[in-house]
Scaffold this motif. Structure first.
Motif, PDB file in Angstrom:
ATOM      1  N   GLY A  42       2.698 -23.932 -25.881  1.00  0.00           N
ATOM      2  CA  GLY A  42       3.018 -22.573 -26.295  1.00  0.00           C
ATOM      3  C   GLY A  42       1.791 -21.811 -26.750  1.00  0.00           C
ATOM      4  O   GLY A  42       1.619 -20.648 -26.411  1.00  0.00           O
ATOM      5  N   ALA A  47      -1.251 -22.319 -25.860  1.00  0.00           N
ATOM      6  CA  ALA A  47      -2.078 -21.974 -24.704  1.00  0.00           C
ATOM      7  C   ALA A  47      -1.542 -20.711 -24.057  1.00  0.00           C
ATOM      8  O   ALA A  47      -2.290 -19.819 -23.671  1.00  0.00           O
ATOM      9  CB  ALA A  47      -2.080 -23.124 -23.701  1.00  0.00           C
ATOM     10  N   ALA A  48      -0.191 -20.652 -23.954  1.00  0.00           N
ATOM     11  CA  ALA A  48       0.404 -19.481 -23.334  1.00  0.00           C
ATOM     12  C   ALA A  48       0.242 -18.261 -24.224  1.00  0.00           C
ATOM     13  O   ALA A  48      -0.036 -17.168 -23.749  1.00  0.00           O
ATOM     14  CB  ALA A  48       1.881 -19.734 -23.055  1.00  0.00           C
ATOM     15  N   SER A  49       0.409 -18.463 -25.521  1.00  0.00           N
ATOM     16  CA  SER A  49       0.401 -17.304 -26.392  1.00  0.00           C
ATOM     17  C   SER A  49      -1.009 -16.753 -26.611  1.00  0.00           C
ATOM     18  O   SER A  49      -1.164 -15.662 -27.108  1.00  0.00           O
ATOM     19  CB  SER A  49       1.037 -17.649 -27.736  1.00  0.00           C
ATOM     20  N   LYS A  55       0.615  -9.909 -20.114  1.00  0.00           N
ATOM     21  CA  LYS A  55       0.079 -10.110 -18.767  1.00  0.00           C
ATOM     22  C   LYS A  55      -1.374  -9.655 -18.608  1.00  0.00           C
ATOM     23  O   LYS A  55      -2.162 -10.367 -18.000  1.00  0.00           O
ATOM     24  CB  LYS A  55       0.956  -9.385 -17.748  1.00  0.00           C
ATOM     25  N   LEU A 104      -3.824 -12.342 -19.572  1.00  0.00           N
ATOM     26  CA  LEU A 104      -3.817 -13.652 -18.926  1.00  0.00           C
ATOM     27  C   LEU A 104      -5.010 -13.765 -17.987  1.00  0.00           C
ATOM     28  O   LEU A 104      -5.393 -12.781 -17.347  1.00  0.00           O
ATOM     29  CB  LEU A 104      -2.520 -13.843 -18.137  1.00  0.00           C
TER      30      LEU A 104
END
Lengths: 305, 308
Positions: free
Chosen positions: B168, B170-172, B177, B180
């Protein structure tokens, strides 16, 4: 806007007015030495593939965010994740990196929390190439159209399909998409069905499906429709299928959940791949020995000439 | 003296996939009178390049890929155990050339010339340099299974939650978008890179199909349970897309998969190097594996590639 009436013949006659715009000449590219491309293929490159060994041209028809690119991405991912998809082996691609680019935000390495696919913009319109070999069969070159959903909005609004997407006269497989997540919303259902009917109607009046062409009605995002909704869809699909069968008597329905929101394994990709590599129907004596799309390819070449 | 046949072999692979190490180990074995499997009959050109490779293998040191280069290629005549001899023309070695084709989309003349001349290929894949196309969905499924299993075993579930937070977080780091990281070819999965390279190689060599190709899984000692899995199984499990590609294109590539351990073990740390040297000379450390996992001399992959 006026549309061409359907021809009495199942085989569309070459349309002299549409042909020059549809099929640009292949430009001489003596300096280009790479066989592969890092982007989707433009029409001249598609032409080169068709001239080289023939190919099955695949049209995915659906509006913005209906899941066209995601379906293509997940077919690519499926071929990378296993040695075969239902005994169909991946045998190469001239657009590996175009697939990879589209697949990027479905991958853990992208750092995205949930997988998503960037929407295809009109300036990115093109074809993805995939070569596959069914078990014990011949190589099949697939040219998969990754075109913006804006085209299909315009087709739905009345722009003739041959005018909006002239290359559609050359397609061998047509996937008419139904957006399952919108269909699941009761207040959207009628609208979705109307829009799908317009696409099928455009295929019919545009006379773009040859007698060797195949049509499938593809429900996307089926994971977002609960079972009662799916049952209802199967009922509605019968009516849509009747329309599809006016252009392909063997048209079928495929239900897919290419990238289920709950992270469960994809569903329906096997059926999509089977559809893409399915042999052309035998029509008269026109199918040759060169490959499944030889009859259509010959038709295409005739048009180029 | 009867005429020798000549085999032109292109050693191919992305950077640091074990090409130089394999060649260095082969050279060491060919110089060792106690190794009957392979020996040097003749050599044309500058030996210093191969000697540096061989020295590095003997010392168990990792090669700096900028340290050694062979823009000229080399020609040598090798003899094998059954008295078969063959002249081997190795036109090029640099992994950067293939990388330039794949990632920079530029086909260097050196590479195209090498491929134009080659009638055999040795394609190197390093087990520790495989980027798999792991989907976010698959990662979540694995995490879910891990959590379920941890709870079922009444194990403290903190570690699983920690794993989730790791994914999470890493994603956060870039939840929006625009933040990223965007795609570049460098980030493509390894199978896609090799498929792209092979498509171009096949096209360049289409007048010589099928191209005899040894797929060499280098540093075999670094794979999980190297004695329990065969090179063929390894390729099917870690790079199924590439395995499928090769199988489906038998008319383009007549291939066979090998595993090789050209150093005999890891040599990342001084302790590892010391332990490796303690096992004796190169001939006592190195080995090959057939596609089915049978242990064979290191030179077997080259021998298969060279002879019809």
């Amino acid at each position: 806007m006026a549309t061409s009436p359907p021809s009495d013949s199942a085989i569309p006659e070459p349309d002299a007015s549409a042909t020059p715009a549809a099929i640009p000449e292949v430009p001489a590219t003596p300096d280009r030495r790479l066989f592969t491309s890092d982007a989707s293929l433009a029409l001249p490159e598609v032409e080169a593939v068709l001239k080289h060994r023939g190919a099955t041209v695949v049209a995915l028809m659906g509006e913005v965010k209906w899941g066209k690119t995601t379906l293509l991405v997940e077919v690519w991912n499926a071929f990378l994740a296993a040695k075969s998809v239902n005994e169909v082996h991946m045998a190469g691609s001239r657009t590996s990196f175009a697939f990879e680019q589209r697949a990027w935000y479905s991958r853990l390495a992208s750092e995205a929390r949930d997988g998503f696919t960037l929407r295809t913009r009109e300036e990115e319109d093109g074809f993805l190439h995939l070569r596959v070999r069914p078990s014990g069969g011949d190589l099949v070159e697939l040219l998969l159209a990754d075109y913006s959903g804006e085209h299909f909005r315009r087709i739905r609004e009345g722009v003739p399909i041959r005018q909006e997407l002239p290359w559609m006269t050359r397609a061998d497989r047509f996937l008419v998409l139904v957006n399952g997540s919108d269909y699941a919303l009761s207040h959207e259902r009628e609208i979705i069905l109307g829009r799908v009917r317009r696409q099928i109607h455009a295929l019919r009046v545009g006379n773009v499906v040859a007698n060797t062409g195949r049509v499938a009605l593809v429900l996307t995002k089926a994971d977002q429709a609960p079972e009662p909704t799916l049952e209802r869809f199967r009922h509605d699909a019968n009516g849509l299928l009747e329309l599809c069968r006016e252009v392909d008597s063997e048209a079928r329905v495929i239900e897919t959940a290419a990238r289920p929101a709950d992270g469960s394994p994809a569903r329906g990709l096997v059926d999509v791949v089977d559809f893409l590599v399915s042999p052309d129907p035998v029509v008269g004596t026109t199918v040759g020995d060169e490959g499944p799309n030889s009859a259509n390819f010959a038709r295409v070449i005739a048009r180029i000439g | 003296m009867r005429d020798l046949s000549t085999a032109r072999v292109a050693l191919l692979g992305l950077p640091r996939t074990g090409k130089s190490t394999y060649l260095g180990a082969i050279w060491q074995l060919a110089q060792d009178p106690q190794v009957p499997d392979i020996y040097e009959v003749d050599f044309r050109g500058d030996r210093s390049y191969l000697q540096r490779l061989g020295d590095s293998v003997a010392r168990c040191t990792e090669l700096e890929h900028t340290e050694v280069d062979s823009s000229e290629g080399m020609q040598l005549t090798l003899g094998f155990q059954d008295s078969r001899t063959i002249r081997v023309d190795i036109p090029d070695l640099s992994g950067e050339l293939l990388n330039q084709l794949v990632e920079d989309r530029h086909l260097q003349t050196r590479l195209s010339d090498a491929l134009d001349a080659a009638d055999r290929l040795a394609l190197f894949v390093h087990p520790e340099k495989v980027d798999e196309p792991i989907s976010i969905a698959a990662a979540k499924q694995i995490l879910l299974l891990a959590q379920t299993s941890a709870i079922g075993a009444e194990v403290e579930s903190g570690s699983a939650l920690e794993d989730e937070r790791a994914v999470g977080s890493a994603a956060s780091l870039s939840a929006e978008k625009p933040d990223l990281p965007s795609f570049s070819i460098q980030k493509a999965c390894t199978a896609a890179k090799y498929i792209d390279a092979l498509e171009n190689i096949a096209n360049l060599g289409r007048d010589r199909w099928p191209l005899k190709t040894a797929v060499i899984v280098s540093a075999w000692d670094t794979v999980d349970q190297p004695d329990e899995i065969s090179p063929e199984e390894w390729l099917s499990s870690r790079l199924p897309g590439l395995a499928s590609y090769l199988e489906a294109n038998a008319e383009m590539f007549h291939h066979r998969i090998f595993g090789v351990s050209a150093l005999g073990g890891r040599c990342h740390t001084p302790e590892q190097r010391e332990a490796l040297r303690a096992r004796g000379p190169v001939r006592d450390r190195v080995y090959g594996k057939t596609s089915a996992g049978i242990q064979v001399p290191l030179s077997m992959a080259l021998e298969w590639t060279l002879f019809d």
